[in-house]
Write a protein that holds these residues in place. Structure first.
Motif, mmCIF file in Angstrom:
data_model
loop_
_atom_site.group_PDB
_atom_site.id
_atom_site.type_symbol
_atom_site.label_atom_id
_atom_site.label_comp_id
_atom_site.label_asym_id
_atom_site.label_seq_id
_atom_site.Cartn_x
_atom_site.Cartn_y
_atom_site.Cartn_z
ATOM 1 N N GLY A 176 24.390 64.938 -13.534
ATOM 2 C CA GLY A 176 25.231 64.112 -14.222
ATOM 3 C C GLY A 176 24.778 62.906 -14.856
ATOM 4 N N ASP A 177 23.349 62.667 -14.286
ATOM 5 C CA ASP A 177 23.069 61.431 -15.030
ATOM 6 C C ASP A 177 21.800 61.855 -16.186
ATOM 7 N N PHE A 178 20.971 60.870 -16.545
ATOM 8 C CA PHE A 178 20.223 61.103 -17.716
ATOM 9 C C PHE A 178 19.167 60.380 -17.441
ATOM 10 N N LEU A 179 17.919 60.703 -18.249
ATOM 11 C CA LEU A 179 16.539 59.993 -18.196
ATOM 12 C C LEU A 179 16.345 59.842 -19.808
ATOM 13 N N ASP A 180 15.920 58.441 -20.328
ATOM 14 C CA ASP A 180 15.324 58.295 -21.490
ATOM 15 C C ASP A 180 13.946 58.238 -21.539
ATOM 16 N N VAL A 181 13.193 58.951 -22.403
ATOM 17 C CA VAL A 181 11.737 59.132 -22.426
ATOM 18 C C VAL A 181 11.236 58.853 -23.644
ATOM 19 N N ASP A 182 10.226 58.096 -23.976
ATOM 20 C CA ASP A 182 9.432 58.057 -25.186
ATOM 21 C C ASP A 182 8.346 58.993 -25.450
ATOM 22 N N VAL B 167 4.193 60.783 -22.589
ATOM 23 C CA VAL B 167 5.783 60.862 -22.204
ATOM 24 C C VAL B 167 5.927 59.472 -21.448
ATOM 25 N N ALA B 168 6.489 58.712 -21.794
ATOM 26 C CA ALA B 168 6.522 57.396 -20.932
ATOM 27 C C ALA B 168 8.052 57.580 -20.521
ATOM 28 N N VAL B 169 8.417 57.535 -19.243
ATOM 29 C CA VAL B 169 9.588 57.615 -18.566
ATOM 30 C C VAL B 169 10.408 56.305 -18.438
ATOM 31 N N ASN B 170 11.590 56.243 -18.624
ATOM 32 C CA ASN B 170 12.518 55.336 -17.895
ATOM 33 C C ASN B 170 13.205 55.603 -16.840
ATOM 34 N N PHE B 171 12.799 54.781 -15.813
ATOM 35 C CA PHE B 171 13.797 54.916 -14.640
ATOM 36 C C PHE B 171 15.189 54.845 -14.897
ATOM 37 N N THR C 27 10.843 60.553 -6.084
ATOM 38 C CA THR C 27 10.039 61.522 -6.790
ATOM 39 C C THR C 27 10.547 62.475 -7.468
ATOM 40 N N THR C 28 12.147 62.839 -7.264
ATOM 41 C CA THR C 28 12.745 63.997 -7.674
ATOM 42 C C THR C 28 12.703 63.942 -9.068
ATOM 43 N N ASP C 29 12.830 62.547 -9.902
ATOM 44 C CA ASP C 29 13.010 62.564 -11.249
ATOM 45 C C ASP C 29 11.651 62.815 -11.770
ATOM 46 N N LEU C 30 10.410 62.349 -11.315
ATOM 47 C CA LEU C 30 9.177 62.693 -11.857
ATOM 48 C C LEU C 30 9.021 64.409 -11.826
ATOM 49 N N ASP C 31 9.452 65.092 -10.598
ATOM 50 C CA ASP C 31 9.494 66.345 -10.309
ATOM 51 C C ASP C 31 10.101 67.066 -11.703
ATOM 52 N N ARG C 32 11.270 66.699 -11.969
ATOM 53 C CA ARG C 32 12.125 67.064 -13.237
ATOM 54 C C ARG C 32 11.369 66.942 -14.399
#
Length: 324
Positions: free
Chosen positions: A42-48, A88-92, A111-116
């Motif tokens: 239900g959350d999100f990640l913003d990436v560039d 792909v620059a990821v925002n926590f 590490t689960t978000d990196l895995d995603r």
């Protein structure tokens, strides 16, 4: 083992190097494509995203309270682009300039978000070579993920590169909680935004495992991690969090080449916290230590024409690994 690096003489000492590198502007002319990736919780990640979609890609994680547009991230993006790599620059969570939706935040061992992110990139283009890179806290996440994943990681993941990693979180917390004036400066800078985010959580959500008063009383990293980070993310306390999330303990499991760049004068990562002995017995770990460089600093050159060694070194290492 290391390659040649000549620290900028006009930035004597680790603190000037650290502060200058943080304040220096990132490269101009970069045009990221901001994307919001919805998550299954239900959350999100913003990436560039930068570069050509079909090119080998590098996933980049920023440091504590940074973002995908931090100058050091943009310097690595530019260094990768100069070598024909996309990124792909990821925002926590909670670091893109917009609050995340859930009570949870991010932390040094998440590490689960990196895995995603990696799973999504693999699904987009199976077979495309991928690298992973991180700075400070983000570097700890990368090193932990690579070590814990070992041979189970997707074959697309070819290598990693990390800069100024707090391999031993307890020792690094002790350093930043020190009594010196510069330690107090670093501590105040980070805790100001960390407390603000935690206080925002107390206003938005009921039933949190900490109160606003407890957050306001956090004047050290030990207290913040004990009252907020550990409780919010299921740890027994700060020491339990530090022990379980320190990437140093995962390094023997590495099955992909990992370049780790560290400075012996790092004011946040003490020399005794570096995995020197592990590096001697772990072929996949290339630990390059330098007498000077500060924390995510590594400035070289002259005042009117300076360069950043660590970002260029990481990009070169990843380029070589992803082209094989």
């Amino acid at each position: 083992m290391r390659v040649s690096y000549a620290p900028a003489r006009w930035l004597p000492g680790p603190h000037l190097m650290t502060i200058f590198a943080r304040l220096a502007r990132g490269p101009a002319g970069l045009a990221p494509r901001r994307e919001r990736w919805e998550l299954d919780d239900g959350d999100f990640l913003d990436v560039d995203r930068h570069g050509e979609p079909g090119a080998p890609a590098v996933v980049i994680l920023h440091g504590l309270e940074g973002s995908s547009r931090a100058p050091y991230v943009l310097r690595l993006v530019a260094a990768c682009a100069a070598r024909g790599l996309s990124s792909v620059a990821v925002n926590f969570r909670g670091c893109s300039g917009e609050r995340n939706r859930l009570p949870r935040l991010y932390h040094s061992g998440e590490t689960t978000d990196l895995d995603r992110v990696v799973a999504r990139l693999v699904a987009e283009r199976p077979g495309r070579p991928l690298g992973v890179a991180g700075f400070s806290l983000g570097g700890n996440v990368v090193a932990k993920w690579l070590g814990e994943g070992g041979e189970r990681l997707p074959p697309e993941v070819r290598a990693g590169a990390v800069i100024s990693v707090p391999f031993d979180l307890a020792r690094c917390a002790d350093a930043i909680d020190g009594s010196g004036g510069m330690a107090r400066l670093y501590r105040a800078r980070f805790l100001r935004t960390l407390r603000a985010k935690a206080l925002d959580k107390t206003r938005r959500f009921e039933g949190l495992p900490f109160t606003a008063a407890e957050v306001r009383a956090c004047d050290t990293f030990a207290r913040f991690d004990d009252a907020v980070t550990s409780r919010l993310h299921g740890f027994a306390g700060a020491r339990d969090y530090w022990t379980r999330c320190s990437s140093g303990r995962a390094l023997p499991g590495l099955a992909r080449p990992l370049l780790a760049i560290a400075a012996e004068d790092d004011p946040i990562v003490p020399r005794e916290s570096l995995p020197l002995e592990v590096a001697r017995h772990t072929p996949a770990l290339r630990l390059e230590t330098y007498p000077a460089g500060g924390h995510v600093g590594f400035v070289s050159g002259r005042p009117w024409r300076f360069e950043f060694f660590a970002e260029a070194r990481a990009a070169t290492f990843l380029d070589e690994a992803l082209r094989r």
